[in-house]
Design an enzyme around this catalytic site. Structure first.
Site, mmCIF file in Angstrom:
data_model
loop_
_atom_site.group_PDB
_atom_site.id
_atom_site.type_symbol
_atom_site.label_atom_id
_atom_site.label_comp_id
_atom_site.label_asym_id
_atom_site.label_seq_id
_atom_site.Cartn_x
_atom_site.Cartn_y
_atom_site.Cartn_z
ATOM 1 N N ARG A 13 50.229 39.570 46.231
ATOM 2 C CA ARG A 13 51.071 40.680 46.683
ATOM 3 C C ARG A 13 50.736 41.043 48.132
ATOM 4 N NH1 ARG A 13 48.456 45.940 45.674
ATOM 5 N NH2 ARG A 13 46.319 45.594 44.955
ATOM 6 N N GLY A 14 51.534 41.927 48.694
ATOM 7 C CA GLY A 14 51.266 42.482 50.015
ATOM 8 C C GLY A 14 51.108 41.443 51.108
ATOM 9 N N ARG A 35 42.979 37.403 41.088
ATOM 10 C CA ARG A 35 42.203 37.615 39.865
ATOM 11 C C ARG A 35 42.925 37.105 38.626
ATOM 12 N NH1 ARG A 35 39.516 43.668 40.450
ATOM 13 N NH2 ARG A 35 37.901 43.105 41.967
ATOM 14 N N ASP A 52 37.964 35.490 41.110
ATOM 15 C CA ASP A 52 37.427 36.810 41.415
ATOM 16 C C ASP A 52 36.429 36.638 42.545
ATOM 17 O OD1 ASP A 52 36.221 39.270 41.581
ATOM 18 O OD2 ASP A 52 35.642 39.391 39.472
ATOM 19 N N VAL A 53 36.789 37.064 43.739
ATOM 20 C CA VAL A 53 35.946 36.782 44.902
ATOM 21 C C VAL A 53 34.635 37.570 44.880
ATOM 22 C CG1 VAL A 53 37.880 36.093 46.361
ATOM 23 C CG2 VAL A 53 37.115 38.475 46.368
ATOM 24 N N TYR A 144 34.073 50.464 53.100
ATOM 25 C CA TYR A 144 35.172 49.587 53.507
ATOM 26 C C TYR A 144 35.050 49.194 54.979
ATOM 27 C CZ TYR A 144 40.017 48.050 54.239
ATOM 28 O OH TYR A 144 41.150 47.327 54.554
#
Length: 238
Positions: A13-14, A35, A52-53, A144
């Site tokens: 997405r995105g 994921r 899953d990073v 972040y």
């Protein structure tokens, strides 16, 4: 000559989905990692894989599967990322660990995983998707911002390690982009953000994807260790 293989993480997405579409249109065989392993209906790709990073074993097994099914990855776009926003005094250990493991440690491990094949091929493109927040900072986003700033050190170190073998490593630093996340902002916060952006609008995901596509292509062969902002002027000078 076969089409280069491009792996895009967070590609469901995105920004990630837009990057997958753009790289596909420019002649790459695109593998989307997420994921769930799902791919949007409007994203035409060569394949998809669950990854899953934040999990080293998941990264290793997914990269092995890509190598077995498709071959050597020539382009890595490390785009997967999460937020766990809060003031630092209220931020839990899991808020810190989850963001750093996903956004930074995951990207380091991905780069490690694709490097051997790129070294054998004596070519490769690594593009890390950071954020303007990594350079400006943001209250309530210590975890972040730190993770996104770390991507710059990662890319520049890789540029020095791998440049002699024809491998480039660069960073794209988007500002505020029209995605599901920004759609949830209330009107007052939206107005506050837009007033700080010289161009007076959010970026479209395709505008970020276009810069990634450029860095992944032949015209960017002499660009490495660079940080390219796609932020409407929000972070100029940083």
């Amino acid at each position: 000559m076969s089409e280069p293989i491009a792996l895009v993480t967070g590609g469901s997405r995105g920004i990630g989905a837009a990057v997958a579409r753009r790289l596909n249109s420019s002649g790459h065989r695109v593998i989307v990692a997420s994921r769930t392993g799902a791919v949007p209906a409007d994203v035409d790709v060569a394949g998809s894989i669950a990854m899953d990073v934040a999990d080293p074993e998941s990264i290793d097994s997914a990269l092995a599967e890509v190598a077995e099914k498709f071959g050597t990855i020539g382009v890595l776009v490390a785009n997967a990322g999460i937020t766990r926003d809060n003031l630092l005094m209220r931020m839990s250990d899991s808020d810190i660990d989850d963001v750093l493991d996903t956004n930074l440690a995951g990207s380091i491990r991905l780069c490690r995983g694709v490097t051997r094949g790129m070294l054998r091929a004596k070519s490769g493109r690594i593009v890390l998707v950071s954020s303007v927040v990594g350079m400006l900072g943001s209250a309530g986003q210590v975890n972040y911002a730190a993770s996104k700033a770390g991507l710059i050190g990662l890319a520049r170190s890789l540029a020095r390690e791998l440049g002699s073998r024809g491998i480039t490593a660069n960073v794209v630093a988007p500002g505020f982009v029209t995605t599901d996340m920004t759609a949830d902002l209330d009107d007052s916060r939206r107005t506050e953000i837009l007033s700080a952006i010289p161009l007076g609008r959010y970026a479209a995901v395709d505008e970020v994807a276009g810069v990634v596509d450029f860095l992944a292509g032949p015209d960017a062969g002499y660009i490495t260790g660079a940080v390219i902002p796609v932020d409407g002027g929000l972070g100029m000078g940083h």
